[in-house]
Each structure stands twice: as C-alpha cells, then as structure tokens.
Motif scaffolding. Structure first.
Motif, PDB file in Angstrom:
ATOM      1  N   VAL A 168     -11.528 -14.017  16.044  1.00 12.71           N
ATOM      2  CA  VAL A 168     -10.401 -13.320  16.595  1.00 12.71           C
ATOM      3  C   VAL A 168     -10.379 -11.853  16.087  1.00 12.71           C
ATOM      4  O   VAL A 168     -10.400 -10.923  16.832  1.00 12.71           O
ATOM      5  CB  VAL A 168      -9.030 -14.177  16.678  1.00 12.71           C
ATOM      6  N   THR A 169     -10.365 -11.780  14.869  1.00 14.87           N
ATOM      7  CA  THR A 169      -9.918 -10.442  14.388  1.00 14.87           C
ATOM      8  C   THR A 169     -11.132  -9.497  14.346  1.00 14.87           C
ATOM      9  O   THR A 169     -10.971  -8.299  14.528  1.00 14.87           O
ATOM     10  CB  THR A 169      -9.344 -10.538  12.962  1.00 14.87           C
ATOM     11  N   PHE A 170     -12.429  -9.849  13.985  1.00 12.08           N
ATOM     12  CA  PHE A 170     -13.398  -9.376  13.851  1.00 12.08           C
ATOM     13  C   PHE A 170     -14.398  -9.625  15.212  1.00 12.08           C
ATOM     14  O   PHE A 170     -15.573  -8.610  15.163  1.00 12.08           O
ATOM     15  CB  PHE A 170     -14.252  -9.480  12.828  1.00 12.08           C
ATOM     16  N   GLY A 171     -13.983 -10.016  16.163  1.00 16.77           N
ATOM     17  CA  GLY A 171     -14.683 -10.507  17.325  1.00 16.77           C
ATOM     18  C   GLY A 171     -16.035 -10.792  17.262  1.00 16.77           C
ATOM     19  O   GLY A 171     -17.207 -10.236  17.961  1.00 16.77           O
ATOM     20  N   GLU A 172     -16.438 -11.678  16.126  1.00 16.91           N
ATOM     21  CA  GLU A 172     -17.981 -12.039  15.907  1.00 16.91           C
ATOM     22  C   GLU A 172     -18.433 -12.725  16.997  1.00 16.91           C
ATOM     23  O   GLU A 172     -19.660 -12.482  17.443  1.00 16.91           O
ATOM     24  CB  GLU A 172     -17.747 -13.058  14.574  1.00 16.91           C
ATOM     25  N   ASP A 173     -17.832 -13.631  17.744  1.00 23.61           N
ATOM     26  CA  ASP A 173     -18.733 -14.341  18.884  1.00 23.61           C
ATOM     27  C   ASP A 173     -18.886 -13.373  19.948  1.00 23.61           C
ATOM     28  O   ASP A 173     -19.763 -13.736  21.038  1.00 23.61           O
ATOM     29  CB  ASP A 173     -17.565 -15.489  19.402  1.00 23.61           C
ATOM     30  N   ALA A 174     -18.196 -12.148  20.264  1.00 24.36           N
ATOM     31  CA  ALA A 174     -18.372 -11.305  21.340  1.00 24.36           C
ATOM     32  C   ALA A 174     -19.444 -10.365  20.726  1.00 24.36           C
ATOM     33  O   ALA A 174     -19.926  -9.510  21.671  1.00 24.36           O
ATOM     34  CB  ALA A 174     -17.143 -10.654  21.536  1.00 24.36           C
ATOM     35  N   SER A 175     -19.704 -10.284  19.634  1.00 28.10           N
ATOM     36  CA  SER A 175     -20.629  -9.177  18.862  1.00 28.10           C
ATOM     37  C   SER A 175     -22.133  -9.527  19.817  1.00 28.10           C
ATOM     38  O   SER A 175     -22.637 -10.521  19.867  1.00 28.10           O
ATOM     39  CB  SER A 175     -20.834  -9.405  17.636  1.00 28.10           C
ATOM     40  N   GLN A 176     -22.722  -8.249  19.939  1.00 23.63           N
ATOM     41  CA  GLN A 176     -24.153  -8.264  20.640  1.00 23.63           C
ATOM     42  C   GLN A 176     -24.910  -7.895  19.699  1.00 23.63           C
ATOM     43  O   GLN A 176     -26.263  -7.548  19.928  1.00 23.63           O
ATOM     44  CB  GLN A 176     -23.964  -7.114  21.797  1.00 23.63           C
ATOM     45  N   ILE A 177     -24.861  -8.132  18.314  1.00 23.95           N
ATOM     46  CA  ILE A 177     -25.642  -7.727  17.317  1.00 23.95           C
ATOM     47  C   ILE A 177     -26.518  -9.095  17.339  1.00 23.95           C
ATOM     48  O   ILE A 177     -26.004 -10.126  17.007  1.00 23.95           O
ATOM     49  CB  ILE A 177     -25.012  -7.589  15.777  1.00 23.95           C
TER      50      ILE A 177
ATOM     51  N   GLY B  76      -3.682  -9.244  -1.651  1.00 28.48           N
ATOM     52  CA  GLY B  76      -2.443  -9.657  -1.301  1.00 28.48           C
ATOM     53  C   GLY B  76      -2.015 -10.057   0.196  1.00 28.48           C
ATOM     54  O   GLY B  76      -0.836 -10.404   0.265  1.00 28.48           O
ATOM     55  N   TYR B  77      -3.190  -9.424   1.154  1.00 28.73           N
ATOM     56  CA  TYR B  77      -2.866  -9.456   2.770  1.00 28.73           C
ATOM     57  C   TYR B  77      -2.964 -11.178   2.936  1.00 28.73           C
ATOM     58  O   TYR B  77      -3.977 -11.723   2.396  1.00 28.73           O
ATOM     59  CB  TYR B  77      -3.696  -8.720   3.387  1.00 28.73           C
ATOM     60  N   THR B  78      -1.966 -11.596   3.586  1.00 25.40           N
ATOM     61  CA  THR B  78      -2.102 -13.101   4.478  1.00 25.40           C
ATOM     62  C   THR B  78      -2.679 -12.932   5.881  1.00 25.40           C
ATOM     63  O   THR B  78      -3.240 -13.685   6.461  1.00 25.40           O
ATOM     64  CB  THR B  78      -0.812 -13.935   4.065  1.00 25.40           C
ATOM     65  N   ASN B  79      -2.153 -11.760   6.312  1.00 28.61           N
ATOM     66  CA  ASN B  79      -2.333 -11.582   7.878  1.00 28.61           C
ATOM     67  C   ASN B  79      -3.260 -10.414   8.092  1.00 28.61           C
ATOM     68  O   ASN B  79      -3.311  -9.396   7.787  1.00 28.61           O
ATOM     69  CB  ASN B  79      -1.060 -11.111   8.622  1.00 28.61           C
ATOM     70  N   ILE B  80      -4.607 -11.014   8.169  1.00 29.06           N
ATOM     71  CA  ILE B  80      -5.707 -10.094   8.248  1.00 29.06           C
ATOM     72  C   ILE B  80      -5.919  -9.139   9.446  1.00 29.06           C
ATOM     73  O   ILE B  80      -6.334  -8.055   9.185  1.00 29.06           O
ATOM     74  CB  ILE B  80      -7.103 -10.809   8.379  1.00 29.06           C
ATOM     75  N   ALA B  81      -5.383  -9.366  10.403  1.00 26.12           N
ATOM     76  CA  ALA B  81      -5.344  -8.499  11.822  1.00 26.12           C
ATOM     77  C   ALA B  81      -4.420  -7.178  11.179  1.00 26.12           C
ATOM     78  O   ALA B  81      -4.795  -6.146  11.602  1.00 26.12           O
ATOM     79  CB  ALA B  81      -4.829  -9.017  12.838  1.00 26.12           C
TER      80      ALA B  81
ATOM     81  N   ALA C   7     -14.439  -1.148  12.309  1.00 27.82           N
ATOM     82  CA  ALA C   7     -15.854  -0.965  13.071  1.00 27.82           C
ATOM     83  C   ALA C   7     -16.470  -2.419  13.253  1.00 27.82           C
ATOM     84  O   ALA C   7     -16.340  -3.208  12.326  1.00 27.82           O
ATOM     85  CB  ALA C   7     -16.792  -0.080  12.404  1.00 27.82           C
ATOM     86  N   ASP C   8     -16.652  -2.969  14.387  1.00 27.61           N
ATOM     87  CA  ASP C   8     -17.308  -4.259  14.791  1.00 27.61           C
ATOM     88  C   ASP C   8     -18.696  -4.086  15.229  1.00 27.61           C
ATOM     89  O   ASP C   8     -19.482  -5.190  15.553  1.00 27.61           O
ATOM     90  CB  ASP C   8     -16.207  -5.054  15.680  1.00 27.61           C
ATOM     91  N   SER C   9     -19.541  -2.825  15.320  1.00 24.60           N
ATOM     92  CA  SER C   9     -20.792  -2.870  15.728  1.00 24.60           C
ATOM     93  C   SER C   9     -21.458  -1.820  15.204  1.00 24.60           C
ATOM     94  O   SER C   9     -20.799  -0.970  14.542  1.00 24.60           O
ATOM     95  CB  SER C   9     -20.753  -2.394  17.242  1.00 24.60           C
ATOM     96  N   TYR C  10     -22.767  -1.468  15.261  1.00 30.04           N
ATOM     97  CA  TYR C  10     -23.619  -0.328  14.528  1.00 30.04           C
ATOM     98  C   TYR C  10     -23.080   0.962  15.141  1.00 30.04           C
ATOM     99  O   TYR C  10     -22.999   1.793  14.318  1.00 30.04           O
ATOM    100  CB  TYR C  10     -24.922  -0.733  14.759  1.00 30.04           C
ATOM    101  N   ALA C  11     -22.799   0.882  16.309  1.00 27.83           N
ATOM    102  CA  ALA C  11     -22.512   2.190  16.903  1.00 27.83           C
ATOM    103  C   ALA C  11     -21.104   2.653  16.530  1.00 27.83           C
ATOM    104  O   ALA C  11     -20.525   3.663  15.939  1.00 27.83           O
ATOM    105  CB  ALA C  11     -22.210   2.066  18.386  1.00 27.83           C
TER     106      ALA C  11
END
Length: 382
Positions: free
Chosen positions: A322-331, A355-360, A59-63
């Motif tokens: 890139v993975t969490f879309g922060e720059d595109a977030s409208q919050i 132990g994860y190296t690839n976060i996506a 999830a990347d937004s409040y909604a």
C-alpha cells in the motif's frame, strides 16, 4: 560476485564478517561488485545508497530514483559518495541506466544480509512469504520472496524462492546464516514440517511455534481429536483493525506423544471475526504446535506469539503493497524485484527504529526535507 547457495537458484554473496554495531549503510562497502572493472564510473555502495535514500524519500521506481538523484544538491551527493569529476570537484549523480544495471545485477542475498536488522536481542522471528505481483513478465512468474521479521517489525533476512519450487525448500536457506539461539521462530501451515522442526531445535538451538491447518490432514485430525473439552482454562485475545473486530479463544494442552519432533504443547485457536461495516461474522479454527514447555510459554504468551506472527502481514507485506506500491511496480528483470523489496524493507526498518508507527506519514515527512532527512535517517555521515 555471487555463488550458488545450498538452495538451487538462490544467489548468495560472499561477504566478510562485519561488526554488528555498524549501520547498514556502512556495511554496504563490503558488498561484492558484480560489474566488470572496466567502465565503472560509480562505486557500487554509492549507487545503492542513492537508491536507498530515494526510496525512503518516496521513490518507487528506477526512474524516480534517478530523478531524485539528478535533483540532489552537491552537498547531498558528497554525503552519498557519488563520483567526483577530477579537477573540478563536482559530484555527478548516477544515471537511471546505471541504477537499473546495479540493482538488477547485485546479489540479492548479500544485499539483504548486509542491510538486514539481524536477530541480535530478538525474542521472536516470523517467517512468511509474499509475491511481488507486478514483477511477472510474460511466462516468467512473479518473484516470490521469503522473509524473516523480528518481533520488533524489522526484516532480518530475505531470499527469492526459485520458480517451480515453493517456500519449504527455502526455509533452511533463509534461516541458516542467522543466530537464532533461544529465539522463538513462527511460521504458517506450509512450514509445519518435521524437518523444519528438527532444523530449528537441533541446528539453530531455537524454539518453534508452527500453525497446522488442513493441508496436513493426518496431523490436523490428530490435533482435532485431542480432549479439548476437558480444558477449562481459556485465554481471550481481542483486537480491532482493517475493518473487523477479532476475538481469539486459546486453549492449550501439554503433550508428549504427538509424533512430531520436540513438540511439547498444542494450542487450539478459535478466531471469531466480525465486520465493522456489515456485521457479518466468520469463525476459523487453527491449531498450533510448539517446542516451548508450559513453564516457558503460558497460554497468554502463546497468544501473543501467534498474534505477532500474523502481524507480519500488516507490518511488512501490507506496508510494502500500500505505502510503497510493490504489487503495482513494473520492475521485473534480473534481481531487481528482490533488491527493490530489500530497499523497502530497509526503509521500513529505519523508520520504525526512529519511532514511527505510521509508515505512510513518516515517508511524507521524509519528503518534506527530501535531500537531508532520508540521509539522516540512514545514518549517512555528514
């Protein structure tokens, strides 16, 4: 509640001491609730825990957080401590409006401190800033966030830099609560300040490795005129990534008269970059000053420390964008931008610790078992 910190405009929560061995989710119970006591239907820590779990799950937004919570089964809501309807034993998820109000109001410095990785056992800590570009709201500029990341890729602390100021004023406010004794703190050219050097060595008992560029012309020219041609020993550091091949040539000089507090060595780093796609080449020269002596840091170790600092861009900022879309977030409103960034930091740190190296890829795996895997990752009791 919140109080003003030493940096104007930065909110800082008054929180009790906590056992450093506690998981971040357990520390959330110590976070002061900014809401009026009347009308509270969900505990503060349960709402934040819902949001943190949903962010791990994708999830990347409040909604999106509210949608995840609304679909969560009763067993998941019970683990998250959401409100139980009296007499019925039914758990109720917080609404999108509740989630929004909490994340816009809760004190960001307190949330970042309680969910941060801390610096216990860290050898290095990199300070760097980033704008959450999508958070700009009319005349209100985008949130500018200053963070410190340990060498293991964990964010230890984060603050928002007040509008009409810059990162320089936030440097001490960010680092003052942290135990940095013996830690090597790295920072870019903006922070190659004499006051910062004194603060690190005298107040925090730390070491520094600071980049110097042409924004400080006097210091830069003094470093440029040092007898680099007499240095015969070089260290070559080669890396590949983001569509280019980099070769860094590092030369190091021991100094004692630079007129910069506690400076013991200077390094010249010449970076040759070649585009894998086009074959185009670029060359950049930067200088680095450090309080580390030659016995404490060889040219090879300095090269690794410098590369580790540049890695904050790839390991935190790039992933959040890139993975969490922060720059595109409208919050945009309240403390929402920095608190959502803190939840992203928490997710990244927890995934790396697992132990994860690839976060996506890791985030996709969390989504396959969306109501159990994120809670297990965050050590939420069953």
């Amino acid at each position: 509640m919140c109080r003003q910190s030493v940096m104007p405009g930065v909110c800082s929560a008054v929180v009790p001491d906590w056992n450093g061995e506690l998981a971040p989710v357990d520390r959330l119970r110590d976070l002061p609730d900014p809401r009026d006591r009347r009308g509270r239907r969900h505990s503060l820590w349960s709402v934040i825990l819902v949001a943190a779990s949903a962010v791990v799950a994708g999830a990347d937004s409040y909604a999106a957080i509210a949608q995840w919570a609304a679909r969560a089964p009763q067993a998941t809501l019970a683990r998250l401590g959401t409100r139980a309807v009296a007499g019925l034993g039914v758990r109720v998820a917080p609404s999108a409006a509740t989630i929004r109000r909490v994340l816009e109001a809760v004190c960001p410095s307190g949330l970042a401190a309680l969910t941060g990785a801390g610096t216990a056992g860290a050898q290095t800590a990199a300070v760097d800033g980033k704008k959450a570009r999508g958070s700009r709201d009319g005349a209100v500029p985008a949130a500018h966030l200053l963070a410190v990341m340990t060498g293991g890729g964990q964010v230890a602390a984060q603050i928002r830099v007040p509008a009409k100021t810059n990162e320089i004023g936030g440097f001490a406010a960010l680092l003052r609560p942290l135990d940095l004794r013996g830690v090597v703190v790295t920072a870019d050219a903006l922070h190659a300040q004499r006051d910062h050097a004194r603060f690190l060595v005298e107040d925090k008992k730390a070491h520094y490795v600071l980049t110097v560029k042409k924004n400080q012309p006097g210091l830069y020219q003094r470093l440029r005129r040092l007898p680099w041609e007499q240095v015969t020993c070089c260290f070559y550091d080669r890396t590949r990534g983001h569509g280019r091949k980099d070769t860094r040539v590092i030369k190091v000089l021991t100094i004692d008269d630079l007129d910069f507090p506690y400076a013991r060595q200077v390094a010249r780093v010449v970076r040759h970059s070649t585009s894998v796609k086009t074959g185009g080449r670029t060359r950049e020269t930067v200088y680095v000053i450090t309080s580390l002596t030659s016995t404490q840091a060889s040219p090879q170790r300095l090269a690794l420390i410098v590369r580790g600092h540049w890695g904050i861009e790839n390991r935190i900022h790039y992933v959040r964008d890139v993975t969490f879309g922060e720059d595109a977030s409208q919050i945009r409103t309240g403390h929402g931008p920095e608190n959502m960034a803190t939840l992203r930091n928490l997710a990244i740190g927890a995934l790396r610790a697992a132990g994860y190296t690839n976060i996506a890829q890791a985030r996709r795996e969390m989504s396959y078992d969306t109501f159990n895997a994120p809670l297990n990752l965050l050590n939420v009791p069953a």
